[in-house]
Design a protein around this motif. Structure first.
Motif, short mmCIF file in Angstrom:
data_model
loop_
_atom_site.label_atom_id
_atom_site.label_comp_id
_atom_site.label_asym_id
_atom_site.label_seq_id
_atom_site.Cartn_x
_atom_site.Cartn_y
_atom_site.Cartn_z
N VAL A 316 24.86 14.72 41.73
CA VAL A 316 26.19 15.82 41.93
C VAL A 316 25.85 17.19 42.13
N LEU A 317 26.58 17.72 43.31
CA LEU A 317 26.13 18.93 43.95
C LEU A 317 26.36 19.98 43.07
N PRO A 318 25.57 21.01 42.73
CA PRO A 318 25.93 22.28 41.98
C PRO A 318 26.77 23.06 42.54
N PRO A 319 27.45 23.83 41.66
CA PRO A 319 28.90 24.52 41.90
C PRO A 319 28.35 25.65 42.78
N ASP A 320 29.21 26.33 43.79
CA ASP A 320 28.81 27.21 44.41
C ASP A 320 28.65 28.50 43.30
N VAL A 321 29.30 28.56 42.49
CA VAL A 321 29.17 29.87 41.51
C VAL A 321 29.42 29.23 40.20
N LEU A 322 28.77 29.46 39.06
CA LEU A 322 28.87 28.79 37.66
C LEU A 322 29.23 30.13 36.83
N THR A 323 30.29 29.99 35.98
CA THR A 323 30.48 31.16 35.03
C THR A 323 30.30 30.63 33.47
N ARG A 324 29.71 31.63 32.71
CA ARG A 324 29.76 31.27 31.38
C ARG A 324 30.63 32.17 30.33
N VAL A 325 31.30 31.70 29.63
CA VAL A 325 32.45 32.55 28.88
C VAL A 325 31.55 33.78 28.09
N SER A 326 30.31 33.37 27.64
CA SER A 326 29.57 34.59 27.14
C SER A 326 29.19 35.82 28.05
N GLU A 327 29.20 35.46 29.41
CA GLU A 327 28.95 36.44 30.43
C GLU A 327 30.22 37.12 30.81
N TYR A 328 31.25 36.68 30.50
CA TYR A 328 32.78 37.34 30.89
C TYR A 328 33.59 37.90 29.99
N VAL A 329 32.94 38.05 28.83
CA VAL A 329 33.85 38.78 27.48
C VAL A 329 34.53 39.92 28.08
N PRO A 330 33.96 40.84 28.56
CA PRO A 330 34.54 42.37 29.13
C PRO A 330 35.87 41.93 29.97
N GLU A 331 35.48 40.97 30.86
CA GLU A 331 36.59 40.52 31.71
C GLU A 331 37.95 40.05 31.07
N ILE A 332 37.31 39.08 30.10
CA ILE A 332 38.43 38.40 29.30
C ILE A 332 39.23 39.23 28.53
N VAL A 333 38.68 40.33 27.82
CA VAL A 333 39.15 41.39 27.02
C VAL A 333 40.28 42.20 28.00
N ASN A 334 39.94 42.57 29.24
CA ASN A 334 40.92 43.25 30.15
C ASN A 334 42.22 42.49 30.68
N PHE A 335 41.74 41.03 30.74
CA PHE A 335 42.54 40.08 31.07
C PHE A 335 43.70 39.86 30.00
N VAL A 336 43.40 39.76 28.69
CA VAL A 336 44.13 39.72 27.80
C VAL A 336 45.00 41.14 27.46
N GLN A 337 44.30 42.06 27.67
CA GLN A 337 45.23 43.28 27.48
C GLN A 337 46.42 43.54 28.39
N LYS A 338 46.23 43.16 29.77
CA LYS A 338 47.23 43.14 30.77
C LYS A 338 48.13 42.11 30.43
N ILE A 339 48.09 41.17 29.89
CA ILE A 339 49.04 40.09 29.43
C ILE A 339 49.93 40.76 28.27
N VAL A 340 49.42 41.55 27.48
CA VAL A 340 50.00 42.21 26.45
C VAL A 340 50.98 43.27 26.99
N ASP A 341 49.95 43.98 27.96
CA ASP A 341 50.85 45.19 28.88
C ASP A 341 52.06 44.54 29.40
N ASN A 342 52.06 43.33 29.90
CA ASN A 342 52.99 42.89 30.91
C ASN A 342 54.13 42.17 29.87
N GLY A 343 53.88 42.27 28.71
CA GLY A 343 55.02 41.97 27.74
C GLY A 343 54.77 40.37 27.37
N TYR A 344 53.98 39.91 27.69
CA TYR A 344 53.98 38.34 27.35
C TYR A 344 52.70 37.81 26.00
#
Length: 832
Positions: A316-344
């Motif tokens: 199976v070919l490796p992905p062009d880019v691989l992401t791990r949740v543990s490495e994207y926690v700051p981005e996840i926090v910002n993502f959640v904050q914007k959803i809250v800001d948008n009223g959802y």
């Protein structure tokens, strides 16, 4: 213009053109032409053109044949006459012929790629958003245990789709995949493993182990009784039964006061069988005390590495880019904050939840795009939230039972990261949205995952992503691979009903597994069974034999001009079939990448080639090398696209280990060819000189020695020996199968001879009986006999009926005949 010598000058058409009646004009024109000979090379003047353009059609009167002939001549050069008032597109140039008008062919409508889109539940024309560039996100594994064939089903299928889009349809695919390394399952399993290992390291006494197992069985039994899912209940019952069976020997050992070694052996068996329920019990009592975050990262790291090794083994070919949740926690926090800001989104007790009602009520959004009928399914929603997030206090934090966690406040015994709402960790669904959104933006072309992820995972991904980007098109095409079952049962880690990829690869090669998947639709359920794999093995063997036969044909020496032989009807027919099959394969790939049909068309093409080669062989004629090579190269190319040919093999399946096939075949084949020719010469002399020992040695070389080296010699009467390089294990299996069949034949032959001998012995024994004695021993049937030994009365003293007497007399006469034959054979000495 000036006419050539011997020609009359071109007539003056002025008077002819002035005649208004078309029939009279044609008559006058014919009279002029009768004095003028038709010369193929005669140049047309504008006067010629003008005169004939006055006619709408050649005259019907056969006497006006001069006009008809010249009309058709000019029409062939210049086209049909123009309608009244219409300018002629083609004009005669003085002294030159002109080209006729050209029209392009009608052609056929090109076939376009269609993909089954879960968002519409239909096959849709695939149109990337940006030219040939395709952005693709695929849900990766939650790494807390060994990867199994259910994972292989998804990742091999997506690998095939990805390769087809990239290498066949020539899209520029950017493929992104995630690794879930923060999750309720991971947290719980990491704690359980840690606590269980601590427990074992303390080496508790046998009595303590028995006491703890009994304590663990209490909540386990409650769980078993409350479980309604039949598959899960069956799994729990198996564990319960295994623990009980392992408990009894230890109890007896303790009561009997056996030696420490014997008791310890029983303890180890019980600990192994009771690991799951003991781990669960330890976690329920001590889990909140686990505070070392490294414990929660060690487990996913180990299993992620194991997953990558499995994917590499499956090609199976490796992905062009691989992401791990543990490495994207700051981005996840910002993502959640914007959803809250948008009223959802809303904060509740340190956790953040998605407001499904608010989102669904928005005019520009809709919730449950993939499985709208599942919205409100509390069982599915709670499975999506995770085992650690469905306690009563957690559920009470939501405004609606349909809401789901974007961010979870961490409890004791759980990893945590700082955020505006207090320490916590990401929810399951949010990870993919944040990571894919960061890399692929507000809208991606393809999102892929397993069929069971549609709801709630993918529906929640869509909702929160479109809430973040304030759009309605986060994913354009959603692709879901079908389930994989074992004997009709869904494969699942939680049900402990799974076959690991490593175990599967011990039985079958990566190519064989991939062929099995190729022979089924990627979006439908696939049953992993012995029948499924046997079909894949037979398909591989069928293709491989074709490639080996073509290679043998291509090795036949020919000069340069001999490479290009005249085609007969057979070659033309095979070539037509070849192009028909290529068209059919292209249509199948356009139809939702229908590899099942592709494999059937490839099989049919190989069958046609085999028939062609057999016919040429029967006629003692050489098959056309170039044609067969083109077909074999095409099939190899398609198998490479599908990932079924792991290396850069020029033709057919590679031979030997990775990186060795090309050099191996190119290096050893000349020597094997020399050996084959030498052996054939020796066999010829041995047959002529009648030396069977040499023929036996030649057969032993073919049947016993060369297969051990991965070489097959195929002898054909009156034809050169065919030399094939084949996988050694395959040859050894073939040899064993051949020996097994021969052994069965030998046993059947011996059994038939034994039965025949027994029958003959029984017949002889019967022949030896004098007819006067044959009934005398049957005193349980008859009570009186006549002077010849024929029964006259039955057991009860009743006289036999005429029918019975007649029947017995026939038997008597038959025995009399047999006995005479016996006496004659004895007299002749036919037996001892």
């Amino acid at each position: 213009q000036t006419p050539s010598s011997g020609q009359k000058p071109a007539p003056d058409y002025r008077s002819i053109l002035s005649i208004s009646d078309e029939a009279a004009r044609a008559q006058a024109l014919n009279e002029h032409l009768s004095t003028r000979s038709y010369v193929q090379g005669y140049s047309l003047s504008q006067a010629d053109v003008d005169a004939f353009r006055q006619l709408s059609a050649p005259p019907a009167d056969p006497q006006l044949f001069h006009v008809a002939r010249w009309f058709r001549h000019i029409e062939a050069l210049l086209g049909s006459p123009c309608g009244k008032g219409q300018p002629c597109r083609l004009q005669a140039s003085k002294g030159r012929r002109v080209q006729p008008q050209w029209s392009p062919p009608a052609g056929t409508q090109p076939c376009r790629l269609h993909l089954y889109n879960s968002l519409t539940r239909n096959k849709e024309v695939f149109i990337p958003q940006d030219g040939k560039k395709v952005t693709w996100y695929c849900c990766g594994p939650t790494v807390y245990d060994a990867s199994h064939m259910g994972h292989a089903r998804s990742y091999i299928s997506f690998d095939i789709l990805r390769r087809v889009l990239k290498d066949y349809f020539k899209f520029d695919v950017f493929y992104c995949m995630n690794i879930t390394d923060i999750d309720d399952k991971i947290i719980k399993r990491a704690r359980q493993n840690h606590l269980f290992e601590q427990y074992r390291e303390k080496r508790p006494e046998a009595a303590q182990v028995l006491e703890d197992v009994q304590a663990a069985l209490k909540p386990f039994s409650v769980k078993l009784n409350e479980t309604t899912d039949p598959d899960k209940k069956q799994m729990l019952e198996r564990i319960h039964h295994a623990v009980q069976l392992a408990t009894e020997p230890l109890e007896k050992a303790v009561q009997s006061r056996l030696t420490g070694e014997e008791v310890n052996s029983c303890v180890e068996v019980l600990l192994e069988e009771a690991k799951d329920l003991l781990s669960d019990w330890l976690d329920s009592t001590l889990g909140c005390d686990v505070t070392d975050n490294s414990i929660f990262s060690k487990l996913p790291k180990f299993w992620e590495e194991d997953f990558h090794r499995d994917m590499e083994a499956l090609n199976v070919l490796p992905p062009d880019v691989l992401t791990r949740v543990s490495e994207y926690v700051p981005e996840i926090v910002n993502f959640v904050q914007k959803i809250v800001d948008n009223g959802y989104g809303y904060v509740s007790n340190g956790s953040v939840y998605f407001d499904t009602a608010k989102f669904a009520s928005s005019e520009k959004h809709s919730y449950g795009k993939l499985v709208p009928e599942a919205v409100g399914d509390q069982k599915a929603l709670q499975e999506g939230e995770g085992d650690l997030s469905i306690s009563a206090d957690r559920l009470s934090e939501k405004r609606s039972p349909n809401d789901f966690a974007l961010w979870k406040a961490s409890k004791p015994g759980e990893p945590s990261w700082p955020c505006p709402w207090g320490k916590g960790r990401p929810g399951w669904h949010i990870e993919c949205s944040a990571m894919a959104g960061t890399l692929l933006g507000a809208s991606m072309d393809i999102h892929g995952g397993g069929f069971d992820l549609r709801f709630p995972h993918h529906d929640n991904e869509l909702a929160q992503s479109e809430a973040y980007f304030e759009n309605d098109c986060w994913v354009r095409y959603f692709l879901h691979t079908g389930h994989l079952t074992i004997a009709g049962c869904k494969m699942s880690k939680s049900l402990k009903n799974f076959i690991t990829i490593k175990d599967a690869l011990k039985k079958h090669s990566a190519r064989q597994l991939r062929l099995a998947f190729l022979m089924h639709s990627w979006k439908d359920t696939l049953d992993y069974s012995s029948n499924t794999m046997e079909s894949a093995l037979q398909y591989e063997k069928f293709l491989n034999e074709f490639f080996l036969n073509v290679k043998d044909i291509l090795r036949a020496p020919v000069d340069i001009t001999g490479q290009f032989e005249k085609w007969g009807e057979e070659e033309a027919e095979l070539n037509k079939n070849f192009y028909d099959k290529k068209t059919a394969i292209h249509k199948a790939l356009c139809d939702n990448v229908d590899t099942r049909t592709v494999m059937e068309e490839m099989r049919a093409l190989v069958s046609q080639c085999n028939l062609y080669m057999a016919a040429r062989k029967a006629m003692r004629k050489r098959p056309n090398q170039a044609l067969l090579e083109n077909i074999a190269l095409y099939l190899t190319h398609m198998l490479k696209i599908f990932g079924a040919v792991e290396e850069d093999s020029s033709l057919g399946f590679p031979v030997g280990g990775p990186g060795t096939s090309l050099s191996l075949e190119a290096t050893v084949m000349p020597y094997l060819q020399v050996l084959s020719e030498f052996r054939e010469g020796v066999r010829k002399i041995a047959r002529e000189q009648k030396v069977p020992e040499i023929l036996q040695l030649s057969d032993a070389l073919r049947d016993d020695i060369l297969p051990e080296l991965g070489v097959r010699f195929e002898d054909h009467e009156g034809l050169p020996t065919v030399v094939k390089l084949v996988d050694r294990n395959t040859l050894l299996k073939e040899r064993e199968e051949k020996r097994r069949v021969e052994e069965e034949k030998r046993k059947k032959k011996e059994e038939a001879a034994r039965r025949k001998q027994e029958q003959e012995a029984a017949k002889l024994a019967k022949m030896k009986i004098p007819p006067s004695e044959m009934f005398m021993s049957e005193t349980d049937k008859y009570s009186k006999f006549d002077e010849n030994g024929l029964p006259t009365h039955d057991m009860e003293g009743k006289e036999l009926s005429k029918g019975q007497a007649k029947k017995l007399k026939k038997l008597f006469e038959a025995q009399e005949k047999l006995y005479k034959e016996y006496l004659q054979m004895a007299q002749n000495g036919s037996f001892q």
